[in-house]
Design a protein around this motif. Structure first.
Motif, mmCIF file in Angstrom:
data_model
loop_
_atom_site.group_PDB
_atom_site.id
_atom_site.type_symbol
_atom_site.label_atom_id
_atom_site.label_comp_id
_atom_site.label_asym_id
_atom_site.label_seq_id
_atom_site.Cartn_x
_atom_site.Cartn_y
_atom_site.Cartn_z
ATOM 1 N N ALA A 173 -0.377 10.436 16.050
ATOM 2 C CA ALA A 173 -0.436 9.947 14.679
ATOM 3 C C ALA A 173 0.417 10.759 13.721
ATOM 4 O O ALA A 173 0.594 10.368 12.574
ATOM 5 N N THR B 10 2.478 9.717 10.518
ATOM 6 C CA THR B 10 1.983 8.435 10.039
ATOM 7 C C THR B 10 1.476 8.582 8.614
ATOM 8 O O THR B 10 0.903 9.592 8.248
ATOM 9 N N ARG C 182 -0.743 6.470 5.512
ATOM 10 C CA ARG C 182 -1.622 5.363 5.160
ATOM 11 C C ARG C 182 -1.911 5.411 3.659
ATOM 12 O O ARG C 182 -1.749 6.444 3.016
ATOM 13 N N ILE D 36 -2.576 12.323 9.906
ATOM 14 C CA ILE D 36 -2.147 11.193 9.082
ATOM 15 C C ILE D 36 -2.092 11.608 7.620
ATOM 16 O O ILE D 36 -3.069 12.136 7.074
ATOM 17 N N ASP E 291 -4.299 0.240 3.049
ATOM 18 C CA ASP E 291 -4.827 0.210 4.411
ATOM 19 C C ASP E 291 -6.343 0.308 4.434
ATOM 20 O O ASP E 291 -6.964 0.084 5.479
ATOM 21 N N ALA F 218 -6.028 2.824 12.143
ATOM 22 C CA ALA F 218 -5.526 1.726 12.960
ATOM 23 C C ALA F 218 -4.878 0.621 12.129
ATOM 24 O O ALA F 218 -4.245 -0.282 12.679
ATOM 25 N N SER F 219 -5.020 0.694 10.814
ATOM 26 C CA SER F 219 -4.497 -0.368 9.946
ATOM 27 C C SER F 219 -2.985 -0.271 9.785
ATOM 28 O O SER F 219 -2.416 0.819 9.782
ATOM 29 N N GLU F 220 -2.355 -1.423 9.654
ATOM 30 C CA GLU F 220 -0.914 -1.468 9.385
ATOM 31 C C GLU F 220 -0.624 -2.332 8.157
ATOM 32 O O GLU F 220 0.491 -2.802 7.963
ATOM 33 N N ARG F 221 -1.627 -2.527 7.315
ATOM 34 C CA ARG F 221 -1.475 -3.406 6.153
ATOM 35 C C ARG F 221 -0.355 -2.945 5.225
ATOM 36 O O ARG F 221 0.461 -3.737 4.775
ATOM 37 N N SER F 222 -0.321 -1.643 4.923
ATOM 38 C CA SER F 222 0.644 -1.154 3.945
ATOM 39 C C SER F 222 2.080 -1.194 4.466
ATOM 40 O O SER F 222 3.019 -1.131 3.680
ATOM 41 N N SER F 223 2.256 -1.318 5.775
ATOM 42 C CA SER F 223 3.606 -1.347 6.336
ATOM 43 C C SER F 223 4.127 -2.756 6.537
ATOM 44 O O SER F 223 5.257 -2.961 6.947
ATOM 45 N N ARG F 224 3.301 -3.754 6.238
ATOM 46 C CA ARG F 224 3.730 -5.140 6.414
ATOM 47 C C ARG F 224 3.334 -5.980 5.211
ATOM 48 O O ARG F 224 2.765 -7.062 5.356
#
Length: 223
Positions: free
Chosen positions: A8, A11, A13, A48, A88, A196-202
């Motif tokens: 991680a 990474t 977030r 992270i 995220d 585990a979230s990828e919201r902020s990157s997409r």
């Protein structure tokens, strides 16, 4: 550093913290800060980095009312909503009034676009004068986020006046009873979902058109 932390490392977030406390200082904001700090500690142990946006609803009360009346957010409210929906994870803390969440808390989520919080990890918490109101988290707050299709962590934290070392003035140290342990447990569950979230990157542009115009026009091609 563990294998998970090494994987991680590097990474980043983002977390939004929504506090619906009305006073300053506020025990609601204090609880939100405790959950934020515990979550940051959990994520830092995983290697992270975290960006945090704190949203004080008392500062947005007029904008929220205007949005309910006009259907459009002002700049400050729009920025707060964007920060939350693009995060995220969300830490949401409300005072309990008349055995439920505050009107300001509910009104804020009423002006968020349907579907904007789908799959968003959420840690819920509340404050109140008596532990008798703790079940409001389960029969009011949790169902609201379930309706919004968010992912709410199993543990919810309620802090009554007696949970703070010097009462509910917002100056206590949260050292009474099992409150610190409950905060750490919820933070651990929440941190796992945020990691585990990828919201902020997409972040998606809601107005973007992915289908070619030629296809939209029934196969017509400009010549």
């Amino acid at each position: 550093m563990t294998g998970d932390a090494q994987a991680a490392a590097g990474t980043r977030r983002t977390i939004a913290v929504v506090s619906a406390g009305l006073s300053q200082p506020s025990s609601t904001r204090l609880l939100a800060d405790r959950l934020r700090d515990a979550t940051l500690a959990q994520l830092e142990r995983r290697g992270i980095e975290v960006d945090v946006t704190v949203i004080e609803l008392r500062d947005l009360a007029q904008d929220i009312t205007n949005n309910l009346l006009t259907g459009f957010p002002g700049p400050a409210l729009g920025a707060a909503i964007d920060a939350m929906t693009g995060a995220d994870g969300l830490i949401a803390v409300t005072p309990i009034f008349t055995s439920s969440y505050s009107g300001l808390f509910k009104s804020f989520f009423d002006v968020v676009e349907p579907g904007a919080l789908t799959d968003l990890p959420v840690a819920i918490a509340a404050t109140g004068g008596s532990a008798r109101h703790s079940l409001a988290l389960e029969y009011a707050v949790r169902p609201m986020f379930a309706y919004l299709h968010s992912v709410v962590v199993p543990t919810a934290v309620f802090a009554a006046s007696e949970d703070w070392g010097s009462g509910a003035s917002g100056t206590g140290d949260a050292q009474v009873g099992a409150l610190p342990q409950r905060i750490d447990r919820e933070a651990g569950e929440f941190a796992a979902l945020v990691a585990a979230s990828e919201r902020s990157s997409r972040l998606d542009d809601p107005f973007a058109i992915e289908t070619p115009f030629a296809q939209l026009l029934g196969g017509f091609e400009a010549r």
